[in-house]
Design a protein around this motif. Sequence first.
Motif, PDB file in Angstrom:
ATOM      1  N   GLN A 234     -14.295   6.380  44.494  1.00 24.21           N
ATOM      2  CA  GLN A 234     -13.487   5.161  44.478  1.00 24.21           C
ATOM      3  C   GLN A 234     -14.429   3.984  44.741  1.00 24.21           C
ATOM      4  O   GLN A 234     -15.230   4.028  45.659  1.00 24.21           O
ATOM      5  CB  GLN A 234     -12.408   5.225  45.570  1.00 24.21           C
ATOM      6  N   LYS A 235     -14.352   2.990  43.886  1.00 20.96           N
ATOM      7  CA  LYS A 235     -15.139   1.769  44.044  1.00 20.96           C
ATOM      8  C   LYS A 235     -14.198   0.637  44.440  1.00 20.96           C
ATOM      9  O   LYS A 235     -12.984   0.817  44.470  1.00 20.96           O
ATOM     10  CB  LYS A 235     -15.849   1.411  42.731  1.00 20.96           C
ATOM     11  N   GLU A 236     -14.753  -0.529  44.684  1.00 26.59           N
ATOM     12  CA  GLU A 236     -13.934  -1.676  45.054  1.00 26.59           C
ATOM     13  C   GLU A 236     -12.936  -2.038  43.953  1.00 26.59           C
ATOM     14  O   GLU A 236     -11.783  -2.334  44.223  1.00 26.59           O
ATOM     15  CB  GLU A 236     -14.840  -2.876  45.355  1.00 26.59           C
ATOM     16  N   GLN A 237     -13.374  -1.960  42.690  1.00 31.08           N
ATOM     17  CA  GLN A 237     -12.525  -2.368  41.562  1.00 31.08           C
ATOM     18  C   GLN A 237     -11.703  -1.221  40.984  1.00 31.08           C
ATOM     19  O   GLN A 237     -10.849  -1.444  40.142  1.00 31.08           O
ATOM     20  CB  GLN A 237     -13.389  -2.954  40.428  1.00 31.08           C
ATOM     21  N   GLY A 238     -11.983   0.021  41.364  1.00 30.10           N
ATOM     22  CA  GLY A 238     -11.272   1.170  40.813  1.00 30.10           C
ATOM     23  C   GLY A 238     -12.069   2.436  41.001  1.00 30.10           C
ATOM     24  O   GLY A 238     -13.036   2.472  41.751  1.00 30.10           O
ATOM     25  N   ARG A 239     -11.660   3.490  40.300  1.00 33.64           N
ATOM     26  CA  ARG A 239     -12.351   4.774  40.415  1.00 33.64           C
ATOM     27  C   ARG A 239     -13.233   4.986  39.192  1.00 33.64           C
ATOM     28  O   ARG A 239     -12.878   4.650  38.078  1.00 33.64           O
ATOM     29  CB  ARG A 239     -11.358   5.924  40.527  1.00 33.64           C
ATOM     30  N   LEU A 240     -14.381   5.611  39.435  1.00 33.38           N
ATOM     31  CA  LEU A 240     -15.323   5.915  38.376  1.00 33.38           C
ATOM     32  C   LEU A 240     -14.985   7.276  37.765  1.00 33.38           C
ATOM     33  O   LEU A 240     -14.721   8.242  38.483  1.00 33.38           O
ATOM     34  CB  LEU A 240     -16.742   5.942  38.950  1.00 33.38           C
ATOM     35  N   TYR A 241     -14.961   7.337  36.430  1.00 31.62           N
ATOM     36  CA  TYR A 241     -14.790   8.571  35.673  1.00 31.62           C
ATOM     37  C   TYR A 241     -15.935   8.671  34.684  1.00 31.62           C
ATOM     38  O   TYR A 241     -16.536   7.658  34.314  1.00 31.62           O
ATOM     39  CB  TYR A 241     -13.466   8.575  34.896  1.00 31.62           C
ATOM     40  N   ALA A 242     -16.213   9.890  34.224  1.00 30.09           N
ATOM     41  CA  ALA A 242     -17.251  10.070  33.207  1.00 30.09           C
ATOM     42  C   ALA A 242     -16.892  11.239  32.303  1.00 30.09           C
ATOM     43  O   ALA A 242     -16.284  12.224  32.737  1.00 30.09           O
ATOM     44  CB  ALA A 242     -18.611  10.319  33.855  1.00 30.09           C
ATOM     45  N   SER A 243     -17.256  11.105  31.044  1.00 31.96           N
ATOM     46  CA  SER A 243     -17.242  12.246  30.128  1.00 31.96           C
ATOM     47  C   SER A 243     -18.705  12.675  29.989  1.00 31.96           C
ATOM     48  O   SER A 243     -19.588  11.840  29.850  1.00 31.96           O
ATOM     49  CB  SER A 243     -16.644  11.856  28.775  1.00 31.96           C
ATOM     50  N   HIS A 244     -18.953  13.972  30.065  1.00 32.87           N
ATOM     51  CA  HIS A 244     -20.310  14.516  30.115  1.00 32.87           C
ATOM     52  C   HIS A 244     -20.386  15.638  29.082  1.00 32.87           C
ATOM     53  O   HIS A 244     -19.711  16.648  29.218  1.00 32.87           O
ATOM     54  CB  HIS A 244     -20.556  15.055  31.527  1.00 32.87           C
ATOM     55  N   THR A 245     -21.176  15.432  28.039  1.00 29.09           N
ATOM     56  CA  THR A 245     -21.275  16.412  26.968  1.00 29.09           C
ATOM     57  C   THR A 245     -22.723  16.857  26.820  1.00 29.09           C
ATOM     58  O   THR A 245     -23.628  16.027  26.783  1.00 29.09           O
ATOM     59  CB  THR A 245     -20.789  15.806  25.634  1.00 29.09           C
ATOM     60  N   VAL A 246     -22.927  18.167  26.731  1.00 21.42           N
ATOM     61  CA  VAL A 246     -24.267  18.727  26.557  1.00 21.42           C
ATOM     62  C   VAL A 246     -24.382  19.235  25.124  1.00 21.42           C
ATOM     63  O   VAL A 246     -23.497  19.952  24.629  1.00 21.42           O
ATOM     64  CB  VAL A 246     -24.536  19.871  27.561  1.00 21.42           C
ATOM     65  N   TRP A 247     -25.484  18.851  24.483  1.00 22.13           N
ATOM     66  CA  TRP A 247     -25.757  19.199  23.090  1.00 22.13           C
ATOM     67  C   TRP A 247     -27.072  19.954  22.993  1.00 22.13           C
ATOM     68  O   TRP A 247     -27.959  19.769  23.828  1.00 22.13           O
ATOM     69  CB  TRP A 247     -25.836  17.920  22.239  1.00 22.13           C
TER      70      TRP A 247
END
Length: 106
Positions: free
Chosen positions: A47-60
């Motif tokens: 959780q950050k001040e402005q919102g929550r951080l999300y990520a998509s993580h793809t391995v190739w």
Amino acid sequence: MPQYIAMNRFLVTPENEEAFQRRWLDREVLLQSVPGFISFQFLQGPQKEQGRLYASHTVWASYEAFVGWTQSEQFRQAHAGAGQGKALTAGPPVFEGFTVLQDVSA
């Protein structure tokens, strides 16, 4: 050829978190049919001040495999609705690409 990791980071405001998660978790995943695809993770971060951080993580298997994905019919299908509907993030996604220099597994 070294593996390649493609990540998109998203900052999601608190009131949009549930809808953002549903958009990702309820979608059809087309990656398994793309040559060179290894794995995908949808990540929830701090959780950050402005919102929550999300990520998509793809391995190739390689950078070339990732580029092939971005030029594929599956990519077009997966991103056909992008920009449609309510914006759920505080700004555009931030893309980061990485060439794997070392991979240590259990």
